[in-house]
Design an enzyme around this catalytic site. Structure first.
Site, PDB file in Angstrom:
ATOM      1  CD  GLU A 191       2.425  -8.227  -5.540  1.00  0.00           C
ATOM      2  OE1 GLU A 191       3.250  -8.893  -5.131  1.00  0.00           O
ATOM      3  OE2 GLU A 191       2.254  -7.237  -5.061  1.00  0.00           O
TER       4      GLU A 191
ATOM      5  CG  HIS B 223       5.583  -5.676  -4.666  1.00  0.00           C
ATOM      6  ND1 HIS B 223       4.142  -5.423  -3.976  1.00  0.00           N
ATOM      7  CD2 HIS B 223       6.076  -4.760  -4.229  1.00  0.00           C
ATOM      8  CE1 HIS B 223       4.092  -4.379  -3.332  1.00  0.00           C
ATOM      9  NE2 HIS B 223       5.447  -3.813  -3.380  1.00  0.00           N
TER      10      HIS B 223
ATOM     11  CE  LYS C 217     -14.067  -8.878 -21.787  1.00  0.00           C
ATOM     12  NZ  LYS C 217     -15.309  -8.213 -21.602  1.00  0.00           N
TER      13      LYS C 217
ATOM     14  CB  CYS D 204       5.495  -4.056   0.317  1.00  0.00           C
ATOM     15  SG  CYS D 204       6.358  -2.543   0.047  1.00  0.00           S
ATOM     16  CE1 TYR D 205       1.076   0.997   5.655  1.00  0.00           C
ATOM     17  CE2 TYR D 205      -0.316  -0.921   5.944  1.00  0.00           C
ATOM     18  CZ  TYR D 205       0.051   0.463   6.220  1.00  0.00           C
ATOM     19  OH  TYR D 205      -0.728   1.153   7.313  1.00  0.00           O
TER      20      TYR D 205
ATOM     21  CG  ASP E 187     -18.436  -9.112 -20.088  1.00  0.00           C
ATOM     22  OD1 ASP E 187     -17.607  -9.884 -20.275  1.00  0.00           O
ATOM     23  OD2 ASP E 187     -18.070  -7.865 -19.730  1.00  0.00           O
TER      24      ASP E 187
ATOM     25  N   GLY F 202       0.883  -1.204  -0.047  1.00  0.00           N
ATOM     26  CA  GLY F 202       0.067  -0.135   0.041  1.00  0.00           C
ATOM     27  C   GLY F 202       0.732   1.171  -0.024  1.00  0.00           C
TER      28      GLY F 202
END
Ligand code: XMP
Length: 542
Positions: free
Chosen positions: A201, A199, A398, A110-111, A257, A83
């Site tokens: 990710e 991170h 998506k 991290c945060y 969608d 964050g």
């Protein structure tokens, strides 16, 4: 300028739309689940993506959510995201420290790591050793958290922090260090609390996915049993339970969608689903027939087809202002949809294709995203409709919607369709819209589609289409002077439509498209290729 390829955010750089409340998420209590508490990092959605890629279901919740609600979800593990705040700041976002007494594994990123440290009695400082971007870490840990990550050499990771941990809480130990972070990775192994400064990710972190895998499988004990098939079955059951014997209305556009929503609902409740498909006369060539054939003939969906071409085109006579066109098209759609739903009498539910990024953005810790597509509601539904919403895609990204479409048996042709704007060709015909100009653009557009598909480019690009300009120019055909219209080709690469770059299509493909358009489409004698990125251009011309 195409941010797509270079962003560490990968496919999710920037998401958009407004959306309904967060806690309507359907829970999967019988399945395993990881909960991500969001402290506002731009990478939070990526954590969720990486975990779902491992077939482990996970949900993102704002860090402000009460602990009881998180407990009720019975997750196998918790991830505290990064964050932008500093834990040393006055209004630093925090969590109920009781989270750490509950016996569930926690990974702080991290945060999240800094918060864990400060809540458990360690220290964080505002550092002059900020690390942004590539950094190397050295791992010194034999346990499962860094399983299959090399220990003997430096591992490249992505950091993005100003603060850093300077002393760790009791019971914690160091698992990895970097030049500026003596606590690049720490853990309380017995309690299964892990904190990492980098991170895992983002794509720039080597072995990042491996670290997340180790956490969810080795530490949290997940098995990776979540699949689209199981998701679909849970959804079918939930829809049946919620809807009972009532009717559900669905506005079908033919896009990905709404097609997936309709197919899913139809599988769940059959004829209780009523789809309304409004043909505004501004669709691609053959599109209306395709939608009717697929849904009515093949899937046997209860489909109301409203052929409103004349109504739309008559209302658009003489209108050249793009915003006026949008308003006329949007309002006419709403009028028609409203009238159709009134005819149906007492429909209690309305199905909508809300996706997960919409849900997260609306309720994320940061609040609604500042980047909202101004026109996302055009061609949308009446805002004052008093129906209960059924939103079976609200947990999906998506590409997961596409996977669900395939699981439901929809054709690749439907599932991988390019986005098409609600106002359709109305905003691709610059200047006045007439029957003749619609037909001209449909013919040119059909050629673009056919050639792009034939050359294998359709699935590689975000959108491709033709635009009809109100510009006449001189040409020569068969020794005669011509003075005819111009068609512009637009083909872009994008991850989310917020930014886009023009696609570098091969010259021979561009040549073939141009040749065919000037030879086969009456009243067009010139073709140009749009090489503007977004920003500063937009994808559509109006
Ligand atoms: P722009 O032109 O703003 O488009 O770069 C971004 C994405 O949104 C689509 N688009 C629309 N979709 N109604 C819609 O439903 C609209 O009025 C509209 N205008 C643009 C566009 O096709 C692209 O995918």
């Amino acid at each position: 300028m195409g941010l797509s390829g270079s962003s560490p955010l990968g496919p999710l750089a920037g998401t958009f739309f407004l959306s309904p409340p967060f806690f309507q998420l359907l829970q999967h209590l019988d399945d395993e689940m990881i909960v991500i508490l969001d402290f506002g990092s731009q990478f939070t959605q990526l954590i969720a993506r990486r975990i779902r890629e491992q077939k482990v279901y996970c949900e993102i919740h704002p860090c402000t959510v009460p602990l009881e609600k998180i407990k009720a979800l019975q997750p196998q593990g918790i991830i505290l995201s990064g964050g932008p705040s500093s834990v040393l700041g006055e209004n630093a976002p925090t969590i109920d420290p009781e989270l750490f007494d509950w016996g569930v594994p926690v990974l702080g990123i991290c945060y999240g790591q800094q918060l864990m440290v400060s809540l458990l009695g360690g220290k964080v400082e505002n550092s002059d050793h900020s690390e942004y971007g590539r950094t190397g870490i050295h791992i010194d840990h034999e346990g499962t958290f860094f399983q299959d990550v090399p220990q003997e050499k430096e591992v490249v990771v992505w950091m993005s922090h100003g603060d850093r941990v300077i002393s760790i809480p009791q019971g914690f130990e160091v698992l990895a260090t970097s030049q500026s972070s003596p606590y690049a990775a720490i853990a309380h192994l017995e309690k299964k609390f892990f904190g990492i400064q980098f991170h895992p990710e983002v794509v720039h972190t080597n072995y990042g996915t491996q670290v997340l895998k180790n956490f969810i499988f080795e530490i949290c004990g997940c098995e990776g049993s979540w699949s689209m098939q199981s998701f679909m079955e849970t959804q079918l059951e939930q829809i049946r339970k919620r809807v009972g014997k009532e009717k559900v209305l669905c506005a079908l556009s033919g896009g990905v969608d709404s097609s997936v929503v309709a197919a899913l609902l139809h599988k769940a409740i059959g004829d209780q689903l009523v789809c309304v498909f409004v043909d505004n006369g501004l669709l691609r060539q053959g599109e209306a027939d395709r939608v009717i054939k697929l849904f009515r003939t093949h899937l046997h969906v209860n489909l109301i087809h409203v052929d409103a071409k004349r109504l739309f085109l008559d209302k658009l006579i003489g209108v050249t202002d793009p915003e006026k066109k949008r308003k006329i098209i949007g309002n006419t759609f709403i009028e028609i949809f409203d009238a159709e739903s009134t005819k149906l009498n007492e429909v209690r539910f309305l199905a909508q294709g809300t996706l997960y990024p919409d849900v997260i953005e609306s309720e994320s810790f940061k609040g609604p995203s500042a980047v909202i597509k101004s026109h996302h509601n055009v061609g949308g539904l009446p805002e004052d409709m008093k129906m209960e919403l059924v939103e079976p895609l609200r947990e999906l990204f998506k590409d997961e919607v596409r996977e669900l479409g395939l699981t439901l048996g929809l054709d690749e042709d439907v599932v991988f369709r390019h986005p098409f704007p609600g106002p359709g060709l109305g905003i691709r015909i610059l200047g006045e819209i007439t029957d003749e100009r619609v037909e001209t653009l449909q013919k040119a557009d059909k050629i673009v589609m056919t050639e792009i598909k034939k050359a294998g480019w359709y699935r590689k690009v975000w959108q491709s289409f033709a635009v009809l300009l109100p510009v006449k120019s001189v040409g020569v055909m068969g020794d005669c002077r011509t003075y005819e219209w111009t068609v512009a080709l637009r083909c872009v690469d994008s991850k989310d439509a917020m930014t886009a770059d023009w696609t570098h299509l091969p010259y021979d493909l561009l040549g073939r498209i141009s040749n065919r358009i000037v030879n086969e489409v009456p009243k067009v004698n010139r073709v140009v290729y749009d090489i503007t990125s977004k920003p500063p251009g937009t994808i559509e011309w109006e």
